[in-house]
Design a protein around this motif. Structure first.
Motif, PDB file in Angstrom:
ATOM      1  N   ASP A  81      -2.242  -1.067  -7.670  1.00  0.00           N
ATOM      2  CA  ASP A  81      -2.241   0.482  -8.135  1.00  0.00           C
ATOM      3  C   ASP A  81      -1.241   1.278  -7.335  1.00  0.00           C
ATOM      4  OD1 ASP A  81      -4.172  -0.235  -9.851  1.00  0.00           O
ATOM      5  OD2 ASP A  81      -5.992   0.629  -8.663  1.00  0.00           O
ATOM      6  N   TRP A  83       1.779   0.778  -6.981  1.00  0.00           N
ATOM      7  CA  TRP A  83       2.987   0.634  -7.633  1.00  0.00           C
ATOM      8  C   TRP A  83       3.261   1.413  -9.027  1.00  0.00           C
ATOM      9  CZ3 TRP A  83       7.237  -1.077  -5.072  1.00  0.00           C
ATOM     10  CH2 TRP A  83       6.909  -1.706  -4.019  1.00  0.00           C
ATOM     11  N   THR A  84       1.875   1.695  -9.297  1.00  0.00           N
ATOM     12  CA  THR A  84       1.799   2.579 -10.778  1.00  0.00           C
ATOM     13  C   THR A  84       1.798   3.946 -10.600  1.00  0.00           C
ATOM     14  OG1 THR A  84      -0.548   2.055 -11.021  1.00  0.00           O
ATOM     15  CG2 THR A  84       1.004   0.371 -11.918  1.00  0.00           C
TER      16      THR A  84
END
Length: 85
Positions: A81, A83-84
């Motif tokens: 998460d 990275w998002t």
């Protein structure tokens, strides 16, 4: 067991002397090749290379226990998460 001399050569020197290094290996010699002073490769007799057996990774089983917390699935999901965001 007979002790063998190990020779160390830099990458460029080894490249220029490659045929001689192969001859030395065929007679039992070992050459360590370095890049900027760090060993990166070795030319060894083929018989010696055939004797090397891979080490089983089973000896590492369980050594990482607890590294990912009590719920590794949740930890990995949280890392994904990041990275998002």
């Amino acid at each position: 067991m007979k002790s063998r001399k190990v020779v160390t050569k830099g990458v460029e020197e080894a490249r220029r002397a490659f045929p001689a290094l192969l001859d030395a290996a065929s007679q039992g010699g070992t050459t360590i090749i370095t890049r900027r002073g760090i060993a990166v490769a070795a030319i060894v007799p083929a018989g010696d290379a055939a004797k090397v057996r891979p080490i089983s990774l089973m000896s590492l089983a369980g050594t990482g226990k607890g590294l990912w917390g009590t719920d590794s699935t949740r930890t990995v999901a949280r890392m994904r998460d990041e990275w998002t965001r």
